[in-house]
Design a protein around this motif. Sequence first.
Motif, PDB file in Angstrom:
ATOM      1  N   GLN A   1       0.776  -1.299  -0.018  1.00 31.39           N
ATOM      2  CA  GLN A   1       0.117  -0.049   0.032  1.00 31.39           C
ATOM      3  C   GLN A   1       0.842   1.376   0.049  1.00 31.39           C
ATOM      4  OE1 GLN A   1      -3.533   0.126  -0.237  1.00 31.39           O
ATOM      5  NE2 GLN A   1      -3.261   2.328  -0.368  1.00 31.39           N
ATOM      6  N   THR A   2       0.846   2.209  -1.099  1.00 32.69           N
ATOM      7  CA  THR A   2       1.789   3.327  -1.294  1.00 32.69           C
ATOM      8  C   THR A   2       0.894   4.476  -0.804  1.00 32.69           C
ATOM      9  OG1 THR A   2       1.271   3.400  -3.633  1.00 32.69           O
ATOM     10  CG2 THR A   2       3.131   2.190  -2.795  1.00 32.69           C
ATOM     11  N   ALA A   3      -0.656   4.238  -0.938  1.00 27.48           N
ATOM     12  CA  ALA A   3      -1.452   5.569  -0.686  1.00 27.48           C
ATOM     13  C   ALA A   3      -2.124   5.512   0.750  1.00 27.48           C
ATOM     14  CB  ALA A   3      -2.415   5.774  -1.889  1.00 27.48           C
ATOM     15  N   PRO A   4      -2.505   6.540   1.041  1.00 25.11           N
ATOM     16  CA  PRO A   4      -3.541   6.494   2.355  1.00 25.11           C
ATOM     17  C   PRO A   4      -4.892   5.730   2.121  1.00 25.11           C
ATOM     18  CG  PRO A   4      -2.488   8.872   1.945  1.00 25.11           C
ATOM     19  CD  PRO A   4      -2.225   7.997   0.477  1.00 25.11           C
ATOM     20  N   VAL A   5      -5.002   5.158   3.141  1.00 22.39           N
ATOM     21  CA  VAL A   5      -6.633   4.389   3.074  1.00 22.39           C
ATOM     22  C   VAL A   5      -7.497   4.993   3.987  1.00 22.39           C
ATOM     23  CG1 VAL A   5      -5.419   2.323   2.725  1.00 22.39           C
ATOM     24  CG2 VAL A   5      -5.543   3.066   5.314  1.00 22.39           C
ATOM     25  N   PRO A   6      -8.709   4.533   3.650  1.00 23.07           N
ATOM     26  CA  PRO A   6     -10.012   5.265   4.479  1.00 23.07           C
ATOM     27  C   PRO A   6      -9.615   4.680   6.047  1.00 23.07           C
ATOM     28  CG  PRO A   6     -10.692   4.150   2.636  1.00 23.07           C
ATOM     29  CD  PRO A   6      -9.223   3.838   2.587  1.00 23.07           C
ATOM     30  N   PHE A   7     -10.262   5.595   6.800  1.00 21.83           N
ATOM     31  CA  PHE A   7     -10.068   5.161   8.176  1.00 21.83           C
ATOM     32  C   PHE A   7     -10.457   4.199   8.709  1.00 21.83           C
ATOM     33  CE2 PHE A   7     -11.763   5.660  12.768  1.00 21.83           C
ATOM     34  CZ  PHE A   7     -10.556   5.659  13.194  1.00 21.83           C
ATOM     35  N   THR A   8     -11.784   3.812   8.110  1.00 23.29           N
ATOM     36  CA  THR A   8     -12.520   2.635   8.468  1.00 23.29           C
ATOM     37  C   THR A   8     -11.704   1.451   8.270  1.00 23.29           C
ATOM     38  OG1 THR A   8     -13.325   2.863   6.060  1.00 23.29           O
ATOM     39  CG2 THR A   8     -14.681   3.594   7.654  1.00 23.29           C
ATOM     40  N   THR A   9     -10.837   1.453   7.025  1.00 20.98           N
ATOM     41  CA  THR A   9      -9.894   0.337   7.062  1.00 20.98           C
ATOM     42  C   THR A   9      -8.833   0.090   8.099  1.00 20.98           C
ATOM     43  OG1 THR A   9      -9.993   0.456   4.322  1.00 20.98           O
ATOM     44  CG2 THR A   9      -8.283  -0.878   5.511  1.00 20.98           C
TER      45      THR A   9
ATOM     46  N   ASP B   1       4.520  13.100   5.703  1.00 30.15           N
ATOM     47  CA  ASP B   1       5.016  12.895   4.267  1.00 30.15           C
ATOM     48  C   ASP B   1       3.926  12.434   3.428  1.00 30.15           C
ATOM     49  OD1 ASP B   1       7.573  13.754   4.835  1.00 30.15           O
ATOM     50  OD2 ASP B   1       8.612  11.566   4.928  1.00 30.15           O
ATOM     51  N   MET B   2       2.838  11.708   3.916  1.00 26.84           N
ATOM     52  CA  MET B   2       1.815  11.395   3.122  1.00 26.84           C
ATOM     53  C   MET B   2       0.622  12.221   3.163  1.00 26.84           C
ATOM     54  SD  MET B   2       2.131   7.245   3.264  1.00 26.84           S
ATOM     55  CE  MET B   2       1.140   6.921   2.099  1.00 26.84           C
ATOM     56  N   CYS B   3       0.238  12.748   4.438  1.00 23.30           N
ATOM     57  CA  CYS B   3      -0.847  13.651   4.572  1.00 23.30           C
ATOM     58  C   CYS B   3      -0.961  14.885   5.206  1.00 23.30           C
ATOM     59  CB  CYS B   3      -1.821  12.753   5.410  1.00 23.30           C
ATOM     60  SG  CYS B   3      -2.363  10.979   5.024  1.00 23.30           S
ATOM     61  N   GLY B   4       0.539  15.176   5.416  1.00 25.30           N
ATOM     62  CA  GLY B   4       0.907  16.666   6.170  1.00 25.30           C
ATOM     63  C   GLY B   4       0.287  16.485   7.697  1.00 25.30           C
ATOM     64  N   GLY B   5       0.094  15.388   8.440  1.00 28.85           N
ATOM     65  CA  GLY B   5      -0.263  15.326   9.471  1.00 28.85           C
ATOM     66  C   GLY B   5       0.769  15.450  10.574  1.00 28.85           C
ATOM     67  N   GLU B   6       0.335  15.456  11.799  1.00 28.80           N
ATOM     68  CA  GLU B   6       1.220  15.553  12.926  1.00 28.80           C
ATOM     69  C   GLU B   6       0.717  14.665  14.300  1.00 28.80           C
ATOM     70  OE1 GLU B   6       1.791  19.225  14.988  1.00 28.80           O
ATOM     71  OE2 GLU B   6      -0.139  20.064  14.275  1.00 28.80           O
ATOM     72  N   VAL B   7       1.512  14.014  15.214  1.00 29.28           N
ATOM     73  CA  VAL B   7       1.127  13.677  16.322  1.00 29.28           C
ATOM     74  C   VAL B   7       1.710  14.244  17.505  1.00 29.28           C
ATOM     75  CG1 VAL B   7       1.536  11.454  17.643  1.00 29.28           C
ATOM     76  CG2 VAL B   7       1.452  11.516  15.219  1.00 29.28           C
ATOM     77  N   ILE B   8       0.534  14.711  18.177  1.00 22.95           N
ATOM     78  CA  ILE B   8       0.940  15.506  19.703  1.00 22.95           C
ATOM     79  C   ILE B   8       0.583  14.609  20.810  1.00 22.95           C
ATOM     80  CG2 ILE B   8       0.097  17.454  21.261  1.00 22.95           C
ATOM     81  CD1 ILE B   8      -0.568  18.779  18.543  1.00 22.95           C
ATOM     82  N   ILE B   9       1.609  14.241  21.674  1.00 26.14           N
ATOM     83  CA  ILE B   9       1.657  13.427  22.896  1.00 26.14           C
ATOM     84  C   ILE B   9       1.795  14.017  24.151  1.00 26.14           C
ATOM     85  CG2 ILE B   9       2.512  11.173  23.910  1.00 26.14           C
ATOM     86  CD1 ILE B   9       3.676  10.345  21.333  1.00 26.14           C
ATOM     87  N   THR B  10       0.552  13.928  25.086  1.00 25.18           N
ATOM     88  CA  THR B  10       0.694  14.482  26.283  1.00 25.18           C
ATOM     89  C   THR B  10       0.515  13.533  27.464  1.00 25.18           C
ATOM     90  OG1 THR B  10      -1.584  14.907  26.363  1.00 25.18           O
ATOM     91  CG2 THR B  10      -0.350  16.663  25.664  1.00 25.18           C
ATOM     92  N   SER B  11       1.083  13.513  28.525  1.00 21.63           N
ATOM     93  CA  SER B  11       0.870  12.370  29.387  1.00 21.63           C
ATOM     94  C   SER B  11       1.212  13.060  30.757  1.00 21.63           C
ATOM     95  CB  SER B  11       2.208  11.247  29.285  1.00 21.63           C
ATOM     96  OG  SER B  11       1.917  10.466  30.220  1.00 21.63           O
ATOM     97  N   GLU B  12       0.586  12.402  31.744  1.00 25.19           N
ATOM     98  CA  GLU B  12       1.059  12.819  33.278  1.00 25.19           C
ATOM     99  C   GLU B  12       1.048  11.526  34.097  1.00 25.19           C
ATOM    100  OE1 GLU B  12      -1.314  15.272  36.737  1.00 25.19           O
ATOM    101  OE2 GLU B  12      -1.948  15.177  34.829  1.00 25.19           O
ATOM    102  N   ILE B  13       2.128  11.468  34.516  1.00 22.96           N
ATOM    103  CA  ILE B  13       2.549  10.037  35.371  1.00 22.96           C
ATOM    104  C   ILE B  13       1.329   9.616  36.409  1.00 22.96           C
ATOM    105  CG2 ILE B  13       3.931   9.166  37.063  1.00 22.96           C
ATOM    106  CD1 ILE B  13       6.265  10.980  35.860  1.00 22.96           C
ATOM    107  N   GLY B  14       0.851   8.664  36.593  1.00 18.76           N
ATOM    108  CA  GLY B  14       0.141   8.122  37.155  1.00 18.76           C
ATOM    109  C   GLY B  14      -1.370   8.350  36.882  1.00 18.76           C
ATOM    110  N   LYS B  15      -1.708   9.195  35.690  1.00 17.32           N
ATOM    111  CA  LYS B  15      -3.041   9.515  35.186  1.00 17.32           C
ATOM    112  C   LYS B  15      -3.083   8.825  33.889  1.00 17.32           C
ATOM    113  CE  LYS B  15      -3.768  13.403  38.238  1.00 17.32           C
ATOM    114  NZ  LYS B  15      -4.479  14.814  38.235  1.00 17.32           N
ATOM    115  N   GLY B  16      -2.170   8.767  33.146  1.00 18.19           N
ATOM    116  CA  GLY B  16      -2.338   8.245  31.702  1.00 18.19           C
ATOM    117  C   GLY B  16      -1.756   9.023  30.715  1.00 18.19           C
ATOM    118  N   THR B  17      -2.024   8.547  29.247  1.00 18.15           N
ATOM    119  CA  THR B  17      -1.495   9.268  28.119  1.00 18.15           C
ATOM    120  C   THR B  17      -2.405   9.510  27.183  1.00 18.15           C
ATOM    121  OG1 THR B  17       0.956   8.502  28.599  1.00 18.15           O
ATOM    122  CG2 THR B  17       0.557   9.022  26.452  1.00 18.15           C
ATOM    123  N   THR B  18      -2.411  10.728  26.484  1.00 14.85           N
ATOM    124  CA  THR B  18      -3.137  10.859  25.371  1.00 14.85           C
ATOM    125  C   THR B  18      -2.247  11.126  24.041  1.00 14.85           C
ATOM    126  OG1 THR B  18      -5.004  12.023  26.547  1.00 14.85           O
ATOM    127  CG2 THR B  18      -4.953  12.430  24.148  1.00 14.85           C
TER     128      THR B  18
END
Length: 616
Positions: free
Chosen positions: A469-477, A582-599
């Motif tokens: 797969q070289t192209a983005p796929v639907p989120f449902t997949t 590179d494929m969608c211009g997207g970014e990942v933002i990670i936030t976390s707090e020790i003992g409470k979890g991660t988003t």
Amino acid sequence: MKKILGGKALTAAIAAFVILSLVFVFVQCAPFFAADFSSNKMNVMLHGEYSVDGGEWKSIDPSQSVNDHFHKITVKGKLDETAAAFEILAVSSKNVWFTLKTADGEYEIYNRRSAPDIPEEYFFPSGRMLNTPGYELFEINTETFPEKVLTGEQELILEVEYPYHLATKSFSDCFSVTYSRYDGLYNQLFFKSLPSALLFVLVCFFGLFFFPVSGFVLGKINYKYLCFGLLCFFWGLYMITQSLTDFMNLWITDVTMCLFAVKIISYLFVVSIFLYLKSNLQKPLTRAIANCAIVVFFLTVVAAAVLHLTNTVDLTASEPNMFTCIAVCSIIMIALLVSEIRGSRNALVFLISWTPLMLTLWLDILDQYIHLAGSRFFNYGLAITMAYQIVHLILDLRTQYKEAIRYQKMQKELYEAKVSVMVSQIQPHFMYNALSSIAMMCTLNPETAQEATVTFADYLRGNMDSLKQTAPVPFTTELEHLKKYLYIEKLRFADLLNIEYDIQATDFKLPLLSIQPLVENAVKHGVGMTEDGGTVKISTRETENAFEVIVEDDGVGFDVNEKKNDGRSHVGMENTKKRLHDMCGGEVIITSEIGKGTTAKVILPKEGQTDENTVR
């Protein structure tokens, strides 16, 4: 493929420049190697003196050009002594009437105005233009000359008249004589005129194929290269007609149609010049004004052609008006080009692309009125522009070649990233845990074990398919694949793992297996690290400018600012971020707090959701 095309096009551009240079050298040298004993071409056939427009008499040398501009020129003298050695005297005249007679008036050898009637089928259907001399090649058999004329005892008078208001070019451009034996005229054609004509045939080929195709190799139809290709084609065609004007009447029997062909090609050449100049314009307003100027000039050319074909006004008589129109249109073009200099990134390169062309064009126009030292300056200007365009094309192709290499490198990196992601999802310990859970279910719940086996097989197939797969796929997949992964993990963690879905948007695309690493981290390093387990929640939503995918867990959490030194590889996460960018211009933002979890939040801009935008 782009890399191959870019490399070949770059090589072809350099080779084309070398070939054109070699052909030019060959053409210039060809006449020196051609043995020519069957013909002798002269500007004037008489030894004696000449007078321009009734002025003083000047001595004349038949071997030298007569560069005087005239309305009527009279030459008196004796026939060249070599005339008796030849059978044919061929006179080439352009837009002039001429008469050749003995000085005592007893014998008229040829009178262009009172030439014998020619059959009607030799002329254009509209009939013969009696007041237009046109372009004629007339052969006279020297055997019809009186003996005293051939031996040089009898003096002759040659009268040549240019019947138009605008002064003609030099006499030698309008009148020439070739003595020949039988095929000597064709000898002059093949060894003197044809080599240079062949050079410009090559220029026509460049115009038709090289520049347009090279522009296409650059990724799309390049309007500027297409216009310059058209300019080269008509330049080549114009120069071919100029090389062969002395012989055109051999094939086109109507002398006024010879004139028509030469003039119309020259005017179409001017149209192609204006189109090229317009291709240098960028602003919508200046391009619109340029279009209007080009259309007006083209309609003027059409009107002049219609007047000629209907025997109303021939094209030479309408030349003053045409020159005025060319001058006005060129002034408009210059003004438009100058107005864009400030907006040009590289003003010097912008000027080189059109200044030599316009400067030499104006010199040629002025030459029609004030008779400068030379003529056809435009050929030099166009040669400079052509050299500039070839160099510019080579640089463009070189840039394209580098871009192709960069593209191939990026494709390789993306492929390696997908392999890394796939491998990270089917590590031996994951397969061991999954198979162990399935084996245990075989005893406790065979039906669940069967369903788990099919789901695990589908999961592995999805990972393997990601390599293709070289192209983005639907989120449902992607969501379906995540559910298979979480189903297997649920078998392992049982009640310690809770899964929640809050899917509010699905109409977007993203790289395959780009969310799974985030979910895997939430399961293994978030919920899986607590004694009481926890919940992993997958949500999607749509904002004004983007789609968002959110993976949350209420596990142990971590310090996002602390450098990770936990002994684990984080290549999979880095590759995920790179693929999303590179494929969608997207970014990942990670936030976390020790003992409470991660988003982990994935933001996908809507502008990156086109089907064509598979790789940036």
